[in-house]
Design a protein around this motif. Structure first.
Motif, PDB file in Angstrom:
ATOM      1  N   ALA A   1       0.870  -1.043   0.000  1.00  9.59           N
ATOM      2  CA  ALA A   1       0.000   0.000   0.000  1.00  9.59           C
ATOM      3  C   ALA A   1       0.908   1.089   0.000  1.00  9.59           C
ATOM      4  O   ALA A   1       1.999   0.908   0.226  1.00  9.59           O
ATOM      5  CB  ALA A   1      -0.687   0.017   1.258  1.00  9.59           C
ATOM      6  N   ALA A   2       0.495   2.323  -0.208  1.00 10.20           N
ATOM      7  CA  ALA A   2       1.512   3.272  -0.223  1.00 10.20           C
ATOM      8  C   ALA A   2       1.098   4.465   0.527  1.00 10.20           C
ATOM      9  O   ALA A   2      -0.013   4.855   0.438  1.00 10.20           O
ATOM     10  CB  ALA A   2       1.795   3.694  -1.602  1.00 10.20           C
ATOM     11  N   LEU A   3       1.942   5.065   1.199  1.00 12.43           N
ATOM     12  CA  LEU A   3       1.534   6.244   1.891  1.00 12.43           C
ATOM     13  C   LEU A   3       2.009   7.384   1.106  1.00 12.43           C
ATOM     14  O   LEU A   3       2.919   7.334   0.362  1.00 12.43           O
ATOM     15  CB  LEU A   3       2.168   6.323   3.218  1.00 12.43           C
ATOM     16  CG  LEU A   3       2.143   7.731   3.746  1.00 12.43           C
ATOM     17  CD1 LEU A   3       0.761   8.228   3.958  1.00 12.43           C
ATOM     18  CD2 LEU A   3       2.937   7.914   4.923  1.00 12.43           C
TER      19      LEU A   3
ATOM     20  N   PHE B   1       7.860   3.243  19.174  1.00  7.85           N
ATOM     21  CA  PHE B   1       8.170   2.814  17.817  1.00  7.85           C
ATOM     22  C   PHE B   1       7.851   1.329  17.691  1.00  7.85           C
ATOM     23  O   PHE B   1       8.065   0.557  18.621  1.00  7.85           O
ATOM     24  CB  PHE B   1       9.643   3.055  17.478  1.00  7.85           C
ATOM     25  CG  PHE B   1      10.032   4.503  17.478  1.00  7.85           C
ATOM     26  CD1 PHE B   1       9.675   5.322  16.426  1.00  7.85           C
ATOM     27  CD2 PHE B   1      10.740   5.046  18.543  1.00  7.85           C
ATOM     28  CE1 PHE B   1      10.019   6.665  16.423  1.00  7.85           C
ATOM     29  CE2 PHE B   1      11.085   6.378  18.549  1.00  7.85           C
ATOM     30  CZ  PHE B   1      10.724   7.199  17.484  1.00  7.85           C
ATOM     31  N   GLY B   2       7.353   0.931  16.514  1.00  5.55           N
ATOM     32  CA  GLY B   2       6.976  -0.460  16.313  1.00  5.55           C
ATOM     33  C   GLY B   2       7.168  -0.911  14.880  1.00  5.55           C
ATOM     34  O   GLY B   2       7.511  -0.124  14.002  1.00  5.55           O
ATOM     35  N   LYS B   3       6.917  -2.201  14.621  1.00  5.50           N
ATOM     36  CA  LYS B   3       7.116  -2.778  13.292  1.00  5.50           C
ATOM     37  C   LYS B   3       6.253  -2.074  12.253  1.00  5.50           C
ATOM     38  O   LYS B   3       5.091  -1.794  12.487  1.00  5.50           O
ATOM     39  CB  LYS B   3       6.784  -4.263  13.299  1.00  5.50           C
ATOM     40  CG  LYS B   3       7.799  -5.120  14.019  1.00  5.50           C
ATOM     41  CD  LYS B   3       7.488  -6.592  13.810  1.00  5.50           C
ATOM     42  CE  LYS B   3       8.562  -7.461  14.470  1.00  5.50           C
ATOM     43  NZ  LYS B   3       8.293  -8.900  14.245  1.00  5.50           N
ATOM     44  N   SER B   4       6.848  -1.864  11.087  1.00  4.72           N
ATOM     45  CA  SER B   4       6.086  -1.129  10.081  1.00  4.72           C
ATOM     46  C   SER B   4       6.078  -1.761   8.709  1.00  4.72           C
ATOM     47  O   SER B   4       5.244  -1.408   7.892  1.00  4.72           O
ATOM     48  CB  SER B   4       6.643   0.284   9.935  1.00  4.72           C
ATOM     49  OG  SER B   4       7.877   0.248   9.254  1.00  4.72           O
ATOM     50  N   LEU B   5       7.008  -2.657   8.407  1.00  7.75           N
ATOM     51  CA  LEU B   5       7.133  -3.175   7.040  1.00  7.75           C
ATOM     52  C   LEU B   5       7.211  -2.026   6.055  1.00  7.75           C
ATOM     53  O   LEU B   5       6.682  -2.090   4.950  1.00  7.75           O
ATOM     54  CB  LEU B   5       5.948  -4.087   6.690  1.00  7.75           C
ATOM     55  CG  LEU B   5       5.773  -5.337   7.547  1.00  7.75           C
ATOM     56  CD1 LEU B   5       4.576  -6.143   7.063  1.00  7.75           C
ATOM     57  CD2 LEU B   5       7.033  -6.194   7.534  1.00  7.75           C
ATOM     58  N   THR B   6       7.895  -0.975   6.475  1.00  3.49           N
ATOM     59  CA  THR B   6       7.898   0.264   5.703  1.00  3.49           C
ATOM     60  C   THR B   6       9.298   0.668   5.289  1.00  3.49           C
ATOM     61  O   THR B   6      10.253   0.567   6.059  1.00  3.49           O
ATOM     62  CB  THR B   6       7.296   1.398   6.553  1.00  3.49           C
ATOM     63  OG1 THR B   6       5.956   1.057   6.866  1.00  3.49           O
ATOM     64  CG2 THR B   6       7.335   2.706   5.813  1.00  3.49           C
ATOM     65  N   THR B   7       9.383   1.153   4.066  1.00  2.18           N
ATOM     66  CA  THR B   7      10.630   1.732   3.580  1.00  2.18           C
ATOM     67  C   THR B   7      10.357   3.115   3.020  1.00  2.18           C
ATOM     68  O   THR B   7       9.283   3.389   2.482  1.00  2.18           O
ATOM     69  CB  THR B   7      11.266   0.863   2.473  1.00  2.18           C
ATOM     70  OG1 THR B   7      10.295   0.600   1.452  1.00  2.18           O
ATOM     71  CG2 THR B   7      11.777  -0.450   3.034  1.00  2.18           C
TER      72      THR B   7
ATOM     73  N   TYR C   1       6.677   3.619   1.622  1.00  5.25           N
ATOM     74  CA  TYR C   1       5.982   2.452   1.098  1.00  5.25           C
ATOM     75  C   TYR C   1       5.868   1.383   2.165  1.00  5.25           C
ATOM     76  O   TYR C   1       6.850   0.988   2.764  1.00  5.25           O
ATOM     77  CB  TYR C   1       6.776   1.926  -0.100  1.00  5.25           C
ATOM     78  CG  TYR C   1       6.049   0.895  -0.889  1.00  5.25           C
ATOM     79  CD1 TYR C   1       4.983   1.234  -1.686  1.00  5.25           C
ATOM     80  CD2 TYR C   1       6.445  -0.429  -0.829  1.00  5.25           C
ATOM     81  CE1 TYR C   1       4.320   0.278  -2.417  1.00  5.25           C
ATOM     82  CE2 TYR C   1       5.783  -1.387  -1.560  1.00  5.25           C
ATOM     83  CZ  TYR C   1       4.714  -1.037  -2.351  1.00  5.25           C
ATOM     84  OH  TYR C   1       4.058  -1.990  -3.072  1.00  5.25           O
ATOM     85  N   TYR C   2       4.642   0.948   2.406  1.00  4.58           N
ATOM     86  CA  TYR C   2       4.454  -0.112   3.393  1.00  4.58           C
ATOM     87  C   TYR C   2       3.851  -1.331   2.722  1.00  4.58           C
ATOM     88  O   TYR C   2       3.083  -1.218   1.770  1.00  4.58           O
ATOM     89  CB  TYR C   2       3.553   0.359   4.534  1.00  4.58           C
ATOM     90  CG  TYR C   2       2.162   0.779   4.129  1.00  4.58           C
ATOM     91  CD1 TYR C   2       1.132  -0.140   4.068  1.00  4.58           C
ATOM     92  CD2 TYR C   2       1.879   2.111   3.837  1.00  4.58           C
ATOM     93  CE1 TYR C   2      -0.140   0.242   3.705  1.00  4.58           C
ATOM     94  CE2 TYR C   2       0.616   2.502   3.481  1.00  4.58           C
ATOM     95  CZ  TYR C   2      -0.404   1.572   3.419  1.00  4.58           C
ATOM     96  OH  TYR C   2      -1.670   1.957   3.057  1.00  4.58           O
ATOM     97  N   LEU C   3       4.226  -2.496   3.202  1.00  2.00           N
ATOM     98  CA  LEU C   3       3.628  -3.728   2.713  1.00  2.00           C
ATOM     99  C   LEU C   3       2.326  -3.977   3.469  1.00  2.00           C
ATOM    100  O   LEU C   3       2.272  -3.822   4.687  1.00  2.00           O
ATOM    101  CB  LEU C   3       4.572  -4.911   2.917  1.00  2.00           C
ATOM    102  CG  LEU C   3       5.952  -4.843   2.257  1.00  2.00           C
ATOM    103  CD1 LEU C   3       6.667  -6.173   2.430  1.00  2.00           C
ATOM    104  CD2 LEU C   3       5.848  -4.475   0.800  1.00  2.00           C
TER     105      LEU C   3
END
Length: 522
Positions: free
Chosen positions: A4-6, A275-281, A422-424
Motif C-alpha cells: 500500500a503506499a503512503l 516505535f513499532g514494526k512497520s514493514l515500511t521503507t 511504502y508499506y507492505l
C-alpha cells in the motif's frame, strides 16, 4: 499489494511492555516495542490526530493511511492482520484450501451491520466482486487478477476459485481487498457511497458518526459488535495537516494521540513516544523511465550520490536504518540473504552521468510540507543530483494533494520522482516486487518486462514461503539491475499516546486491525 503506499513517508517498529529489541542508528537511537501497556478500563472518548482528510471511505479506494487508519475500526475483512503482523480469521471463522486453486471461507453467523441486518455469504460475494468491476476502478483490483469465480457455495460459505495458484490471495483478504460491506447501502448510495453525506455500513467495533468536512470524523462504539467490545465510547479523528500543529495539539492535550509522528517532533513528544514494526521503507519513486531518467546509469548515479546516512540522521532524527531492498527485512523469512547496504560514491556517480551524456540535464522532484522527512529527502536528492552534474528542480505539493501522487497519473505528470513511504500490506517480500509487474497499480514508471512478469507469476504460484523467497530474490536482482526505484531507509511505525490513554498497538497493523477498540483508560 501493495502493499500500500503512503503519501509521504513511513515507519518501522517499537513499543513498550515485553522484551524490546533495540535497533539504532545515528545519534538519537531508538527502541522497538512490542506493545503499549494494556488499558485499565473504559473511557468515554479520545481524540486522534491524522495528517489528512480521507477523500472517501469506500473500501475499494482505501489505499493510503488516512482511509485505512479509520476504516480498520469501522469495516472488517474476511481475514485480519494481528498486532504482531500475523494472519488470523476475521469475518471468516475458517478458511480451507482443498487444492492450490481454491479457497473456501466459512462466514461467521450472527454478525450484524451497523445499519441493521446480518452478514450473509451473498453479501461477501457482492463485496469482493466490486473489485472486479472495471467501471468502478478499484485500487485493489490486482489482488484479484488470478480469480476465476467468487460464489456462495452455501448460506454461510463462499468459494473462490482461481485460474492459477495464488499464494498471496488469502493474505490480501486481511486488507481492504477482503472487506465486507452491506450491499443494500452501496446500492442505495451509488457513487456517493463512502462520502461524508452517504457514509458506510459495515460490521466493525465502531460505526461512522459525524463527518465534518475539512475538520474531523467521529466514530461511535457499536453496541451490536460480535467480538470484543470497544473500550472507548467515541473516537474523534482530527485532520491536522501541519506537523507542528499536530505536535502542539498532542502536547496541550487537544488530541490524545496519533500515528505517523513527524521526525522533527520526536524529541518534544519523547515521554509518550513508541516505535513499532512497520514493514515500511522510505524510497524515491520514479514516475516514468523516459527523458533524462531513460538511461539506467542516471538512475544508478542518483542512488550512488544520495547521502542516506545524512538523511536518516536529519530527516528521520536517527530513527531508521539504510534500506537495501524495496521489501523490508522483517518481511523476509528467517535466514534469507540480505543485500549489502548501498555505499555512497560521488565520483562513480559523476562518471555515470558523463557516460550517459546527462550533464546539465533537468529532473523535477516533488516535495511537500507534509513533514521534514519528505522535504529533507527531496532536498537531499537535489543536493546529490547537483553534485553529480544534473539540474534538479523541486516542485512543492500541498499535503492534501500529495496523496494523489499514489493514485492519479495526472498528479505525477509534472514530476520525475517523489519521496514515497511504502508499506507492505501483507507480510511477504514478494509484495514489494509485485509492484514492478506490467500494469501494476503502483508501477508508477510503467516498467514492463515479459521476463520479469513470468518470474513474478512463478513466485506468486509458489505456496512454500522459503521457495517463494528464493524466487523473490531473483526478482530483486532484476529490479536492482534496472534501478526501478531508489531504496533509502527502513522506518519504524511511530505512535504517541497522551496521559489519558493506552492500549494502541505499536505496529503498522493499525491499517487492517481494529486498533481503536483496544484503546482505553491508562
Amino acid at each position: 499489494m501493495r502493499i500500500a503506499a503512503l503519501t509521504a513517508v513511513v515507519f518501522l517498529t517499537a513499543a513498550c511492555g515485553g522484551a524490546a529489541t533495540p535497533r539504532s542508528t545515528g545519534e538519537a537511537g531508538f527502541t522497538l516495542s512490542a506493545s503499549t501497556p494494556p488499558a485499565k478500563g473504559d473511557i468515554d472518548s479520545f481524540t486522534w490526530s491524522i495528517y489528512a482528510e480521507p477523500p472517501t471511505l469506500d473500501y475499494i479506494y482505501a489505499f493510503d493511511y488516512p482511509q485505512n487508519m479509520i476504516l480498520s475500526n469501522v469495516c472488517e475483512s474476511l481475514m485480519r492482520w494481528t498486532p504482531q503482523l500475523g494472519l488470523e480469521p476475521g469475518l471468516a471463522s475458517q478458511v480451507k484450501q482443498p487444492d492450490s486453486r481454491t479457497f473456501v471461507y466459512r462466514i461467521r453467523a450472527g454478525v450484524k451491520y451497523h445499519g441493521g441486518g446480518e452478514v450473509t455469504a451473498d453479501d461477501v460475494v457482492y463485496s469482493l466482486r466490486r473489485h472486479l468491476d472495471p467501471a468502478l476502478g478499484s485500487y485493489w483490483a490486482k489482488s484479484f487478477d488470478r480469480v476465476a469465480s467468487i460464489t456462495a457455495s452455501g448460506p454461510m460459505e463462499v468459494t473462490v476459485r482461481l485460474r492459477r495458484p495464488d499464494s498471496q490471495f488469502n493474505q490480501w483478504m486481511a486488507t481492504s481487498a477482503g472487506t465486507v460491506v452491506n450491499p443494500r447501502a452501496v446500492k442505495a448510495e451509488g457513487r456517493d457511497y463512502g462520502s461524508p453525506d452517504a457514509g458506510v455500513d459495515c460490521t466493525g467495533p465502531f460505526r461512522l458518526g459525524t463527518w465534518r468536512k475539512g475538520e474531523s470524523i467521529e466514530l461511535d462504539r457499536f453496541p451490536g459488535y460480535w467480538n470484543r467490545r470497544a473500550k472507548a465510547g467515541k473516537v474523534t479523528f482530527r485532520f491536522i495537516t501541519d506537523p507542528a500543529a499536530r505536535t502542539n495539539a498532542m502536547l496541550t492535550g487537544e488530541v490524545d494521540g496519533g500515528y505517523l509522528i513527524a521526525p522533527e517532533s520526536y524529541a518534544r513528544l519523547r515521554q509518550g513516544l513508541y516505535f513499532g514494526k512497520s514493514l515500511t521503507t522510505v524510497n524515491l519513486a520514479f514516475t516514468h523511465l523516459t527523458g533524462t531518467l531513460a538511461d539506467v546509469r542516471v538512475r544508478r548515479a542518483l542512488s550512488l550520490a544520495l547521502d542516506r546516512d545524512g538523511f536518516i540522521k536529519t530527516g528521520l532524527q536517527g530513527v531508521g536504518s539504510i534500506a537495501t531492498d524495496p521489501a523490508p527485512r522483517d518481511a523476509w523469512p528467517p535466514r534469507s540473504a540480505v543485500p549489502p547496504a548501498v555505499g555512497r560514491d560521488v565520483a562513480a556517480a559523476r562518471e555515470l552521468i558523463k557516460q550517459a551524456g546527462a550533464t546539465g540535464k533537468k529532473i523535477t522532484v516533488a516535495t511537500s510540507p507534509i513533514g521534514t522527512d519528505v522535504s529533507l529527502l527531496a532536498t537531499a536528492v537535489q543536493a546529490a543530483g547537483t553534485e553529480i552534474g544534473l539540474q534538479v528542480e523541486l516542485k512543492t505539493i500541498a499535503p492534501d494533494a500529495y496523496t494523489a501522487l499514489f493514485s492519479d497519473p495526472k498528479a505525477r505528470a509534472e514530476v520525475d520522482l517523489f519521496p514515497c513511504t511504502y508499506y507492505l500490506s501483507i507480510t511477504d517480500p514478494l509484495a514489494g516486487y509485485s509492484i514492478f509487474r506490467s500494469g501494476a497499480f503502483e508501477n508508477y514508471m510503467a516498467y514492463s518486462d515479459p521476463g520479469y512478469d513470468a518470474l513474478a507469476d512463478q513466485a506468486v504460484a509458489e505456496y512454500d514461503p522459503v521457495e517463494r523467497a528464493a524466487l523473490t530474490t531473483r526478482l530483486r536482482d532484476i529490479e536492482v539491475g534496472q534501478m526501478l526505484w531508489i531504496p533509502v531507509a527502513e522506518w519504524p511505525t511511530s505512535l504517541y499516546l497522551g496521559d489519558r490513554i493506552t492500549g494502541a498497538p505499536t505496529s503498522i497493523a493499525y491499517m487492517y486491525y481494529p486498533w481503536a477498540a483496544d484503546v482505553g483508560a491508562r
